[in-house]
Design an enzyme around this catalytic site. Structure first.
Site, mmCIF file in Angstrom:
data_model
loop_
_atom_site.group_PDB
_atom_site.id
_atom_site.type_symbol
_atom_site.label_atom_id
_atom_site.label_comp_id
_atom_site.label_asym_id
_atom_site.label_seq_id
_atom_site.Cartn_x
_atom_site.Cartn_y
_atom_site.Cartn_z
ATOM 1 N N GLY A 47 0.824 -1.227 -0.051
ATOM 2 C CA GLY A 47 0.080 -0.029 -0.141
ATOM 3 C C GLY A 47 0.831 1.033 -0.080
ATOM 4 N N ASN A 49 3.986 1.669 -0.678
ATOM 5 C CA ASN A 49 4.826 1.621 -2.067
ATOM 6 C C ASN A 49 3.834 2.386 -3.154
ATOM 7 O OD1 ASN A 49 6.866 0.318 -0.792
ATOM 8 N ND2 ASN A 49 6.316 -1.544 -1.911
ATOM 9 N N ASN A 191 -0.812 -10.051 -10.397
ATOM 10 C CA ASN A 191 0.465 -10.593 -11.193
ATOM 11 C C ASN A 191 0.045 -11.798 -11.557
ATOM 12 O OD1 ASN A 191 1.308 -12.327 -9.076
ATOM 13 N ND2 ASN A 191 2.830 -11.056 -8.463
ATOM 14 N N GLY A 229 5.476 -9.712 -15.199
ATOM 15 C CA GLY A 229 6.820 -9.444 -14.836
ATOM 16 C C GLY A 229 7.638 -8.963 -15.893
ATOM 17 N N ALA A 230 8.788 -9.531 -16.327
ATOM 18 C CA ALA A 230 9.706 -9.091 -17.408
ATOM 19 C C ALA A 230 9.195 -8.866 -18.632
ATOM 20 C CB ALA A 230 11.014 -9.794 -17.342
ATOM 21 N N THR A 256 12.099 -6.061 -6.374
ATOM 22 C CA THR A 256 11.253 -5.543 -5.151
ATOM 23 C C THR A 256 10.612 -4.544 -5.455
ATOM 24 O OG1 THR A 256 12.989 -6.815 -3.759
ATOM 25 C CG2 THR A 256 11.098 -5.672 -2.708
ATOM 26 N N ASP A 260 4.147 -2.856 -7.442
ATOM 27 C CA ASP A 260 3.729 -1.499 -6.717
ATOM 28 C C ASP A 260 4.025 -0.186 -7.600
ATOM 29 O OD1 ASP A 260 3.041 -3.370 -4.628
ATOM 30 O OD2 ASP A 260 4.813 -3.106 -3.731
ATOM 31 N N SER A 299 13.910 2.608 -5.333
ATOM 32 C CA SER A 299 14.014 2.561 -6.853
ATOM 33 C C SER A 299 13.032 3.077 -7.633
ATOM 34 C CB SER A 299 13.932 0.996 -7.206
ATOM 35 O OG SER A 299 12.681 0.420 -6.934
HETATM 36 O O1 RIB Z 1 5.522 -5.553 -3.168
HETATM 37 C C1 RIB Z 1 6.694 -5.548 -2.549
HETATM 38 C C2 RIB Z 1 6.182 -5.460 -0.917
HETATM 39 O O2 RIB Z 1 5.730 -6.254 -0.444
HETATM 40 C C3 RIB Z 1 7.292 -4.906 0.004
HETATM 41 O O3 RIB Z 1 7.450 -3.492 0.264
HETATM 42 C C4 RIB Z 1 6.948 -5.825 1.000
HETATM 43 O O4 RIB Z 1 6.967 -4.908 2.249
HETATM 44 C C5 RIB Z 1 5.562 -6.285 0.791
HETATM 45 O O5 RIB Z 1 4.522 -5.646 1.253
#
Ligand code: RIB
Length: 311
Positions: A47, A49, A191, A229-230, A256, A260, A299
């Site tokens: 959330g 992110n 996803n 994904g990619a 990672t 989001d 990132s």
């Molecule tokens: O999608 C990545 C996120 O998943 C990470 O920031 C982690 O905290 C989980 O919520």
């Protein structure tokens, strides 16, 4: 960044975590102890992110979220404030610790594995959401995930739909979904793994991803966007033929939070009035940028860095 008065208005109801990220030569197997090569701690939670990504692109974002009364919670609040996010309905839980996510990142492929310990995210209740109704009603679009109790997400979407607010559900991590939640969802963005877990349809091909998307669509949402994904993303809207949006090929450093970054960008673009295809192409390009740097929110690009993509 100062948001413009006519900026897209987005409300995020969902999770905040602190990410504890270890880079490793490969992902560990059961019972294995591995030596990592680097550690990074940062702001995360799907959330949070997504809210940060939308804010960095220029949206006026508010969050309805809960953290513990600990240093992680205090720092998360400061981070939202730094990003210019409205924290009127940012709450502290008196009993639970802030959510944390230990994450391993394979330094060769950039792929990750994530454990979530929800802590205070579990304390975000439907009553908290009702209390925060003005934030949802004042938005054009609300985004939710599945890292807070599903009844809480359901309440957020009830409030949103009563007020005519568009709803985006990122069903992550995958969990059984009540029919009512999907009926209240305008755009569902899983996803490929989540799409498969939610429908039982194999998504390792574009055709499979479309079948899974159609199965989800049959439960309510008019629009399904499956991130691959990619490879990119697959868009299914109403009865129109599915559209595959290819992602640019890059050497990923850390994936990672890429999903989001995609969902936050999609929310921004749709609230800004872009067409679905255009919004997905933009979101794919921004998510691709996000895998080129280590960390989660660290990132995510700022608007100034992606003007060529956002336009
Ligand atoms: O999608 C990545 C996120 O998943 C990470 O920031 C982690 O905290 C989980 O919520």
């Amino acid at each position: 960044m100062t948001t413009q008065p006519d900026a897209p208005r987005i409300c995020m109801v969902g999770s905040c975590n602190i990410d504890l990220i270890a880079r490793v030569p490969r992902l560990p197997g059961p019972g294995e102890t591995l030596i990592g090569t680097r550690f990074q701690m940062g702001f995360g939670g799907k959330g949070a992110n997504q809210a940060v990504m939308a804010a960095r692109l220029g949206a006026k974002v508010s969050v309805v979220a809960k953290v513990g009364r600990d240093i992680f919670g205090q720092d998360t609040l400061k981070n939202f404030e730094k990003e210019g996010i409205d924290t009127t309905y940012f709450m502290f839980d008196d009993e639970r610790f802030s959510g944390v996510a230990p994450i391993s990142v394979d330094e060769v492929t950039g792929q990750n594995s994530i454990i979530i310990v929800p802590g205070a995210n579990d304390g975000l209740s439907p009553a908290d959401v009702r209390n925060a109704a003005p934030a949802i009603q004042g938005a054009q679009l609300v985004i939710c995930q599945l890292e807070v109790p599903v009844e809480t997400t359901l309440e957020a979407f009830r409030v949103a739909k009563e007020a005519g607010v568009t709803t985006i559900l990122n069903p992550a991590p995958a969990a059984p979904l009540p029919d009512e939640l999907l009926a209240l969802t305008d755009v569902c963005a899983p996803n490929e793994v989540e799409a498969e877990m939610l429908t039982g349809v194999k998504t390792d091909s574009t055709e499979g991803a479309e079948q899974a998307a159609r199965a989800l669509q049959a439960r309510g949402p008019k629009t399904i966007v499956v991130t691959l994904g990619a490879r990119g993303a697959l868009v299914v809207e109403g009865d129109s033929p599915a559209e595959f949006v290819a992602a640019e090929k890059v050497q990923a450093v850390d994936s990672t939070g890429a999903g989001d970054s995609f969902v936050g960008s999609l929310a921004y673009a749709l609230a800004a009035g872009r067409s679905l295809g255009d919004a997905v192409r933009m979101s794919c390009a921004i998510a691709t940028r996000s895998v080129l740097k280590p960390g989660t929110q660290t990132s995510f690009p700022y608007r100034e860095e992606v003007m060529g993509i956002v336009g």
